[in-house]
Design a protein around this motif. Structure first.
Motif, PDB file in Angstrom:
ATOM      1  N   PHE A   1       0.941  -1.263  -0.183  1.00 12.63           N
ATOM      2  CA  PHE A   1      -0.161  -0.460  -0.146  1.00 12.63           C
ATOM      3  C   PHE A   1       0.804   0.891  -0.002  1.00 12.63           C
ATOM      4  O   PHE A   1       1.702   1.868   0.950  1.00 12.63           O
ATOM      5  CB  PHE A   1      -0.939   0.553   0.925  1.00 12.63           C
ATOM      6  CG  PHE A   1      -1.597   0.910   1.380  1.00 12.63           C
ATOM      7  CD1 PHE A   1      -3.241   1.526   0.428  1.00 12.63           C
ATOM      8  CD2 PHE A   1      -1.396   2.505   2.375  1.00 12.63           C
ATOM      9  CE1 PHE A   1      -3.974   2.396   0.424  1.00 12.63           C
ATOM     10  CE2 PHE A   1      -2.375   3.639   2.229  1.00 12.63           C
ATOM     11  CZ  PHE A   1      -3.858   3.267   1.522  1.00 12.63           C
ATOM     12  N   GLU A   2       0.548   2.012  -0.563  1.00 12.35           N
ATOM     13  CA  GLU A   2       1.264   3.910  -1.053  1.00 12.35           C
ATOM     14  C   GLU A   2       0.471   4.783   0.124  1.00 12.35           C
ATOM     15  O   GLU A   2       0.113   4.937  -1.097  1.00 12.35           O
ATOM     16  CB  GLU A   2       1.464   4.103  -2.367  1.00 12.35           C
ATOM     17  CG  GLU A   2       2.117   3.144  -3.138  1.00 12.35           C
ATOM     18  CD  GLU A   2       1.955   4.046  -4.575  1.00 12.35           C
ATOM     19  OE1 GLU A   2       1.982   4.361  -5.302  1.00 12.35           O
ATOM     20  OE2 GLU A   2       2.516   2.586  -5.230  1.00 12.35           O
ATOM     21  N   PHE A   3       1.065   5.283   1.123  1.00 14.87           N
ATOM     22  CA  PHE A   3       0.896   5.588   1.837  1.00 14.87           C
ATOM     23  C   PHE A   3       1.227   7.209   1.458  1.00 14.87           C
ATOM     24  O   PHE A   3       2.235   7.371   1.297  1.00 14.87           O
ATOM     25  CB  PHE A   3       1.210   5.457   3.546  1.00 14.87           C
ATOM     26  CG  PHE A   3       1.028   4.348   3.768  1.00 14.87           C
ATOM     27  CD1 PHE A   3      -0.240   4.784   4.593  1.00 14.87           C
ATOM     28  CD2 PHE A   3       1.796   3.388   3.855  1.00 14.87           C
ATOM     29  CE1 PHE A   3      -0.478   2.808   5.367  1.00 14.87           C
ATOM     30  CE2 PHE A   3       1.550   1.856   3.959  1.00 14.87           C
ATOM     31  CZ  PHE A   3       0.504   1.763   5.537  1.00 14.87           C
ATOM     32  N   SER A   4      -0.203   8.151   1.319  1.00 14.48           N
ATOM     33  CA  SER A   4      -0.276   9.066   1.603  1.00 14.48           C
ATOM     34  C   SER A   4      -0.088  10.123   2.481  1.00 14.48           C
ATOM     35  O   SER A   4       0.397  11.014   2.420  1.00 14.48           O
ATOM     36  CB  SER A   4      -1.188  10.110   0.807  1.00 14.48           C
ATOM     37  OG  SER A   4      -1.913   9.614  -0.649  1.00 14.48           O
ATOM     38  N   THR A   5      -0.567   9.493   3.613  1.00 12.47           N
ATOM     39  CA  THR A   5      -1.166   9.789   5.616  1.00 12.47           C
ATOM     40  C   THR A   5      -0.203   8.778   5.895  1.00 12.47           C
ATOM     41  O   THR A   5      -0.637   7.985   5.763  1.00 12.47           O
ATOM     42  CB  THR A   5      -1.831  10.782   5.757  1.00 12.47           C
ATOM     43  OG1 THR A   5      -2.640  11.137   4.397  1.00 12.47           O
ATOM     44  CG2 THR A   5      -2.313  10.526   7.048  1.00 12.47           C
ATOM     45  N   PRO A   6       1.095   9.401   6.247  1.00 11.69           N
ATOM     46  CA  PRO A   6       1.718   8.023   7.236  1.00 11.69           C
ATOM     47  C   PRO A   6       0.650   7.671   8.542  1.00 11.69           C
ATOM     48  O   PRO A   6      -0.024   7.791   9.547  1.00 11.69           O
ATOM     49  CB  PRO A   6       2.969   8.737   7.294  1.00 11.69           C
ATOM     50  CG  PRO A   6       3.187   9.489   6.708  1.00 11.69           C
ATOM     51  CD  PRO A   6       2.058  10.047   6.190  1.00 11.69           C
ATOM     52  N   VAL A   7       0.809   6.159   8.971  1.00  9.57           N
ATOM     53  CA  VAL A   7      -0.216   5.716   9.874  1.00  9.57           C
ATOM     54  C   VAL A   7      -0.041   6.327  11.105  1.00  9.57           C
ATOM     55  O   VAL A   7      -0.714   6.348  11.515  1.00  9.57           O
ATOM     56  CB  VAL A   7       0.772   4.181   9.898  1.00  9.57           C
ATOM     57  CG1 VAL A   7       0.061   4.074  11.184  1.00  9.57           C
ATOM     58  CG2 VAL A   7       0.111   3.063   9.261  1.00  9.57           C
ATOM     59  N   GLU A   8       1.676   6.651  11.133  1.00 11.05           N
ATOM     60  CA  GLU A   8       1.484   7.567  12.425  1.00 11.05           C
ATOM     61  C   GLU A   8       0.222   8.856  12.445  1.00 11.05           C
ATOM     62  O   GLU A   8       0.408   9.601  13.998  1.00 11.05           O
ATOM     63  CB  GLU A   8       2.946   8.137  12.578  1.00 11.05           C
ATOM     64  CG  GLU A   8       3.804   7.032  12.882  1.00 11.05           C
ATOM     65  CD  GLU A   8       4.067   6.097  11.422  1.00 11.05           C
ATOM     66  OE1 GLU A   8       4.169   6.851  10.318  1.00 11.05           O
ATOM     67  OE2 GLU A   8       5.111   5.269  11.598  1.00 11.05           O
ATOM     68  N   LEU A   9       0.446   9.300  11.054  1.00 11.52           N
ATOM     69  CA  LEU A   9      -0.199  10.300  11.238  1.00 11.52           C
ATOM     70  C   LEU A   9      -1.967  10.188  10.699  1.00 11.52           C
ATOM     71  O   LEU A   9      -2.687  11.021  11.375  1.00 11.52           O
ATOM     72  CB  LEU A   9      -0.403  11.247  10.119  1.00 11.52           C
ATOM     73  CG  LEU A   9       1.129  11.485  10.325  1.00 11.52           C
ATOM     74  CD1 LEU A   9       1.686  12.808   9.328  1.00 11.52           C
ATOM     75  CD2 LEU A   9       1.322  12.686  11.476  1.00 11.52           C
ATOM     76  N   LEU A  10      -2.023   8.733  11.315  1.00 14.49           N
ATOM     77  CA  LEU A  10      -3.275   8.585  11.127  1.00 14.49           C
ATOM     78  C   LEU A  10      -4.788   9.414  12.413  1.00 14.49           C
ATOM     79  O   LEU A  10      -3.718   9.118  13.074  1.00 14.49           O
ATOM     80  CB  LEU A  10      -3.954   6.813  11.449  1.00 14.49           C
ATOM     81  CG  LEU A  10      -3.677   6.510   9.474  1.00 14.49           C
ATOM     82  CD1 LEU A  10      -3.668   5.169   9.482  1.00 14.49           C
ATOM     83  CD2 LEU A  10      -4.203   7.153   8.406  1.00 14.49           C
ATOM     84  N   PRO A  11      -5.959   9.372  12.626  1.00 15.53           N
ATOM     85  CA  PRO A  11      -6.669   9.866  13.224  1.00 15.53           C
ATOM     86  C   PRO A  11      -6.651   9.379  14.324  1.00 15.53           C
ATOM     87  O   PRO A  11      -6.676   8.034  14.205  1.00 15.53           O
ATOM     88  CB  PRO A  11      -7.926  10.517  12.732  1.00 15.53           C
ATOM     89  CG  PRO A  11      -7.755  10.169  10.818  1.00 15.53           C
ATOM     90  CD  PRO A  11      -7.123  10.032  11.180  1.00 15.53           C
ATOM     91  N   ALA A  12      -6.153   9.981  15.377  1.00 14.49           N
ATOM     92  CA  ALA A  12      -6.066   8.291  16.998  1.00 14.49           C
ATOM     93  C   ALA A  12      -8.180   8.369  17.049  1.00 14.49           C
ATOM     94  O   ALA A  12      -7.398   7.810  18.298  1.00 14.49           O
ATOM     95  CB  ALA A  12      -5.221   9.760  17.717  1.00 14.49           C
ATOM     96  N   LEU A  13      -8.432   9.864  17.028  1.00  8.98           N
ATOM     97  CA  LEU A  13      -9.822   9.636  17.784  1.00  8.98           C
ATOM     98  C   LEU A  13      -9.869   9.707  19.129  1.00  8.98           C
ATOM     99  O   LEU A  13     -10.245   9.216  19.549  1.00  8.98           O
ATOM    100  CB  LEU A  13     -10.419   8.365  17.416  1.00  8.98           C
ATOM    101  CG  LEU A  13     -10.978   8.397  15.223  1.00  8.98           C
ATOM    102  CD1 LEU A  13     -12.122   7.084  15.363  1.00  8.98           C
ATOM    103  CD2 LEU A  13     -11.410   9.883  15.289  1.00  8.98           C
TER     104      LEU A  13
END
Length: 277
Positions: free
Chosen positions: A265-277
């Protein structure tokens, strides 16, 4: 006075004996269709009985015959519900009816049936499917049990293993294509969401969560990592689930997000920057 034929005792108009009669149930009359003469009275009204009270809302249902029987309810939906009183003789909160005569299990079923109906309306499903869904819910142990869904699921798997049988279960894959298509998401996002949902189930990260909520949370996670970001509300409107339902599944999946995405998968937004909610 009623006019009757002497032989067959049939009510008819004396001037037009062969004319058909019009029955006015509201007035209780039988009227000749040719001349308008009232030839019979005291006709029984087979319609609903109506009444008007000045203190009732204009949009309230004035029918006094009650709703149809519901065979799925323990009391056949004939339990007495006392309406609110008004004036000086009223007691309690007049905004709510007295439901003490309705069992808690029936109240739970009514709430569940309402939710099923709402979900069916969103998908324009016919009444036959709604009725079948109601029957299936009535038969399920979740409707009357205080045991957690996780424990029920565990026992269900043990029963299947003991009986050496299998059933066709609804999976997250059954919804992905339709949801992603309606959200106008590209194939790569759909592929990632499908992988995320399947991996979350395989790793037992989302125990007890419904396939729809897991699919919706996986779509949210995959879209947030791409350029085609979708909000919880957008996904919830398509999937027919509440925002909070998506958040609950997403929060379970978020800590292990790195394990859930496909390796290519090609990330446009890295996993670390995904919403934590």
């Amino acid at each position: 006075m009623e006019s009757r034929r002497p032989l067959d005792n049939k009510i008819c108009c004396p001037e037009h004996p062969e004319a058909s009669l019009i029955e006015d149930y509201r007035a209780g009359d039988q009227i000749c269709s040719e001349c308008g003469l009232v030839v019979g009275d005291r006709v029984i009204d087979v319609g609903s009985e109506w009444r008007t009270f000045s203190n009732e809302k204009a949009n309230s249902d004035p029918s006094r015959v009650g709703g149809p029987e519901n065979p799925l309810l323990n009391g056949s939906d004939l339990s007495t519900i006392i309406g609110p009183a008004t004036g000086s003789s009223s007691f309690g909160d007049s905004k709510y009816p007295n439901r003490r005569s309705m069992s808690s299990s029936d109240r739970a079923l009514i709430h569940a049936f309402r939710e099923i109906s709402n979900m069916a309306d969103k998908r324009n499903l016919p009444k036959t499917i709604v009725d079948r869904a109601n029957v299936l819910f009535k038969q399920e142990i979740c409707a009357v049990s205080n045991i957690s869904k996780k424990e029920i699921g565990r026992c269900f798997k043990l029963i299947l293993k003991a009986l050496e049988t299998s059933v066709d279960l609804i999976t997250t894959g059954d919804f992905m294509s339709r949801f992603c298509s309606n959200l106008n998401l590209p194939p790569r996002v759909q592929k990632a969401a499908t992988h995320i949902a399947r991996k979350a189930v395989d790793l037992d990260i989302v125990p007890g969560r419904s396939p729809i909520s897991v699919a919706a949370a996986a779509i949210y996670m995959a879209s947030q990592a791409s350029d085609d970001k979708k909000t919880q509300k957008e996904i919830g409107d398509i999937a027919g689930v509440a925002d909070v339902t998506i958040r609950q599944s997403y929060k379970l999946m978020y800590p292990r997000a790195k394990e859930l995405f496909p390796e290519d998968f090609e990330f446009s937004t890295p996993v670390e920057l995904l919403p934590a909610l």
